[in-house]
Design a protein around this motif. Structure first.
Motif, mmCIF file in Angstrom:
data_model
loop_
_atom_site.group_PDB
_atom_site.id
_atom_site.type_symbol
_atom_site.label_atom_id
_atom_site.label_comp_id
_atom_site.label_asym_id
_atom_site.label_seq_id
_atom_site.Cartn_x
_atom_site.Cartn_y
_atom_site.Cartn_z
ATOM 1 N N UNK A 1 -7.926 -3.579 -11.368
ATOM 2 C CA UNK A 1 -8.038 -2.510 -12.362
ATOM 3 C C UNK A 1 -8.317 -1.164 -11.691
ATOM 4 N N UNK A 2 -8.191 -0.075 -12.452
ATOM 5 C CA UNK A 2 -8.483 1.248 -11.895
ATOM 6 C C UNK A 2 -9.930 1.419 -11.438
ATOM 7 N N UNK B 1 -9.005 3.875 -5.849
ATOM 8 C CA UNK B 1 -8.820 5.212 -5.278
ATOM 9 C C UNK B 1 -7.720 5.994 -5.992
ATOM 10 N N UNK B 2 -6.727 5.270 -6.509
ATOM 11 C CA UNK B 2 -5.609 5.930 -7.188
ATOM 12 C C UNK B 2 -5.745 5.917 -8.710
ATOM 13 N N UNK B 3 -6.736 5.176 -9.219
ATOM 14 C CA UNK B 3 -6.905 5.067 -10.670
ATOM 15 C C UNK B 3 -5.783 4.298 -11.334
ATOM 16 N N UNK C 1 1.704 6.368 -7.070
ATOM 17 C CA UNK C 1 0.618 7.267 -7.485
ATOM 18 C C UNK C 1 1.077 8.722 -7.435
ATOM 19 N N UNK C 2 1.776 9.097 -6.370
ATOM 20 C CA UNK C 2 2.280 10.469 -6.235
ATOM 21 C C UNK C 2 3.258 10.826 -7.354
ATOM 22 N N UNK D 1 0.832 -1.209 0.000
ATOM 23 C CA UNK D 1 0.000 0.000 0.000
ATOM 24 C C UNK D 1 0.866 1.258 0.000
ATOM 25 N N UNK D 2 1.984 1.231 0.736
ATOM 26 C CA UNK D 2 2.909 2.385 0.729
ATOM 27 C C UNK D 2 3.527 2.569 -0.657
#
Length: 135
Positions: A118-119, A90-92, A38-39, A31-32
């Motif tokens: 998937x996104x 949540x992150x697409x 994502x960032x 998750x991290x």
């Protein structure tokens, strides 16, 4: 993705050392990594084979490795899988990770599988031809 091509910087391949048999710790690490990726603008992140459980291969049903793989096997709708799929949504992002997978109606074996979230949060799995147990 444009025309089926992933732009430079949009794919991340993670190589980390999972804690053997500790899905919660491994999930937390994953998750991290997803948040970091994502960032950075990543659209697809790929984790190693058996990333969720730690790598295992054994043909001996009495061995700790064999028992761990079977006892910790996931499904595409289990809580840990859903948590990773929710993070993908949540992150697409596409989130691909390896884990042992339960075989419906078979408590003695597990697949060595790759799960793809998937996104939109849907999950599919690909089972390797050979089950976790090697031969």
């Amino acid at each position: 993705m444009t025309n089926g091509v992933i732009p430079a910087g949009a794919l991340s391949v993670v190589n980390f050392h999972p804690t053997w048999g500790d899905k919660e710790t491994n999930k937390a690490s994953m998750l991290r990594y997803i948040d970091e990726a994502h960032a950075a603008g990543v659209r697809m992140i790929v984790f190693p084979e058996m990333a969720l459980t730690g790598y295992v291969s054994s043909s001996d049903p009495e061995s700790a490795a064999y028992r761990m793989a079977v006892s910790q096997a996931e499904t595409i709708s289990s809580p840990i899988t859903r948590e990773l799929a929710d993070k993908a949504a949540a992150t697409g992002m596409w989130v691909i990770f390896g884990t042992s997978e339960r075989i419906p109606g078979d408590a003695e074996h597990a697949y060595n599988s790759a799960f793809a979230a998937s996104p939109d949060g849907k999950v599919i799995s690909y089972q390797k031809i050979a089950p976790v147990e090697g031969s």
